[in-house]
Design an enzyme around this catalytic site. Structure first.
Site, mmCIF file in Angstrom:
data_model
loop_
_atom_site.group_PDB
_atom_site.id
_atom_site.type_symbol
_atom_site.label_atom_id
_atom_site.label_comp_id
_atom_site.label_asym_id
_atom_site.label_seq_id
_atom_site.Cartn_x
_atom_site.Cartn_y
_atom_site.Cartn_z
ATOM 1 N N CYS A 53 0.857 -1.181 0.000
ATOM 2 C CA CYS A 53 0.000 0.000 0.000
ATOM 3 C C CYS A 53 0.899 1.239 0.000
ATOM 4 C CB CYS A 53 -0.904 -0.010 1.227
ATOM 5 S SG CYS A 53 -1.830 1.518 1.450
ATOM 6 N N CYS A 56 0.365 3.298 3.455
ATOM 7 C CA CYS A 56 0.782 2.819 4.782
ATOM 8 C C CYS A 56 1.811 1.703 4.763
ATOM 9 C CB CYS A 56 -0.433 2.387 5.600
ATOM 10 S SG CYS A 56 -1.085 0.771 5.127
ATOM 11 N N CYS A 71 -7.568 -4.857 -18.943
ATOM 12 C CA CYS A 71 -8.436 -3.738 -18.551
ATOM 13 C C CYS A 71 -7.660 -2.436 -18.364
ATOM 14 C CB CYS A 71 -9.231 -4.074 -17.297
ATOM 15 S SG CYS A 71 -8.274 -4.060 -15.777
ATOM 16 N N CYS A 102 -7.507 -0.876 1.600
ATOM 17 C CA CYS A 102 -6.386 -1.418 2.363
ATOM 18 C C CYS A 102 -6.891 -1.848 3.747
ATOM 19 C CB CYS A 102 -5.302 -0.368 2.509
ATOM 20 S SG CYS A 102 -3.986 -0.859 3.646
ATOM 21 N N CYS A 105 -5.049 0.745 6.496
ATOM 22 C CA CYS A 105 -5.312 2.193 6.582
ATOM 23 C C CYS A 105 -6.588 2.615 5.858
ATOM 24 C CB CYS A 105 -4.124 2.974 6.046
ATOM 25 S SG CYS A 105 -4.013 2.970 4.245
ATOM 26 N N HIS A 108 -8.527 3.690 -0.406
ATOM 27 C CA HIS A 108 -9.237 3.114 -1.543
ATOM 28 C C HIS A 108 -8.214 2.536 -2.514
ATOM 29 C CE1 HIS A 108 -12.043 2.691 -4.881
ATOM 30 N NE2 HIS A 108 -11.182 3.335 -5.637
ATOM 31 N N HIS A 111 -11.509 -1.946 -7.208
ATOM 32 C CA HIS A 111 -12.719 -2.760 -7.058
ATOM 33 C C HIS A 111 -12.392 -4.220 -7.340
ATOM 34 C CE1 HIS A 111 -14.487 1.267 -7.599
ATOM 35 N NE2 HIS A 111 -15.439 0.805 -6.825
ATOM 36 N N ASP A 115 -15.084 -11.844 -12.493
ATOM 37 C CA ASP A 115 -14.774 -12.407 -13.810
ATOM 38 C C ASP A 115 -13.282 -12.720 -13.944
ATOM 39 O OD1 ASP A 115 -13.746 -9.881 -13.842
ATOM 40 O OD2 ASP A 115 -14.910 -9.166 -15.554
ATOM 41 N N ARG A 123 -11.257 -10.843 -9.863
ATOM 42 C CA ARG A 123 -10.339 -9.890 -10.498
ATOM 43 C C ARG A 123 -10.287 -8.648 -9.635
ATOM 44 N NH1 ARG A 123 -11.542 -5.721 -14.449
ATOM 45 N NH2 ARG A 123 -13.611 -6.617 -14.647
ATOM 46 N N CYS A 125 -9.088 -5.219 -9.406
ATOM 47 C CA CYS A 125 -8.685 -4.201 -10.364
ATOM 48 C C CYS A 125 -8.212 -2.997 -9.541
ATOM 49 C CB CYS A 125 -9.908 -3.867 -11.217
ATOM 50 S SG CYS A 125 -9.579 -2.738 -12.535
HETATM 51 ZN ZN LIG Z 1 -2.734 1.127 3.513
#
Ligand SMILES: [Zn+2]
Length: 148
Positions: A53, A56, A71, A102, A105, A108, A111, A115, A123, A125
Site C-alpha cells: 500500500c 501505509c 483492462c 487497504c 489504513c 481506496h 474494485h 470475472d 479480479r 482491479c
Molecule cells: Zn494502507
C-alpha cells in the site's frame, strides 16, 4: 506510520492524510479516484515481487497472483492474506460494485469483480498510484546487505 511490518491499524483524518500523501495518491486513497486505464506505472509490470500500500506500507498483493486482464489496471486474483484488504459495497456511478480498501489504513485501492481466472475467479482491479512495488531481487539484495 508507514511500515511494511507493523500490522496495527492506521486511522487518520483526511486532513492528516492530505499532509502526508502526494496529491495523486491522496486523490485515489481518500477521494476514491481512478487513474486512467493504461496510464498507471504497474498495469503491465511482469516482474516478481510484492505490491505494498503506497499510503501505509501494508503488503497487499504478490506478483504470482497478477494476471493480464486487458483492462488497463494492475489485476490480481487474490490478496496477500484475508486481512490484507477489506470490502465495501459501492453503488456509486449507477453500478453495483465492491470496493477494495487497504486492510490497514482503509485507503481506496480499486474494485473486485467476479470475472477473474482460477483458482479464485476474482479480479482485483487496482490503481497503480496506490501501489508500491518492490522487486523480489531488490528485497533479497537488501537482506544480503544487512547480513554482511
Ligand atoms: Zn494502507
Amino acid at each position: 506510520m508507514y511500515s511494511r511490518t507493523d500490522t496495527g491499524k492506521v486511522s487518520l483524518t483526511d486532513a492528516e492524510w492530505k499532509k502526508i500523501l502526494p496529491k495523486d495518491v491522496y486523490d485515489i486513497a481518500r477521494e476514491k479516484g481512478t487513474e486512467w486505464a493504461f496510464t498507471g506505472k504497474y498495469w503491465n509490470t511482469k516482474d516478481k515481487g510484492t505490491y505494498y500500500c503506497a499510503a501505509c506500507g501494508n503488503p497487499l498483493f504478490v506478483s504470482d497472483t497478477k494476471f493480464e486482464s486487458g483492462c488497463g489496471w494492475p489485476s490480481f486474483y487474490q490478496p496477500v492474506s484475508k486481512t490484507s484488504v477489506i470490502y465495501t459495497p459501492d453503488n456509486s456511478h449507477g453500478m453495483q460494485r465492491t470496493e477494495v480498501q487497504c486492510g490497514r489504513c482503509k485507503a481506496h485501492l480499486g474494485h473486485v469483480f467476479d470475472d477473474g481466472p482460477p483458482p479464485t475467479g476474482l479480479r482485483y482491479c487496482i490503481n497503480s498510484v496506490i501501489l508500491d512495488f518492490e522487486k523480489a531481487q531488490d528485497a533479497e539484495k537488501k537482506f544480503n546487505e544487512k547480513e554482511k
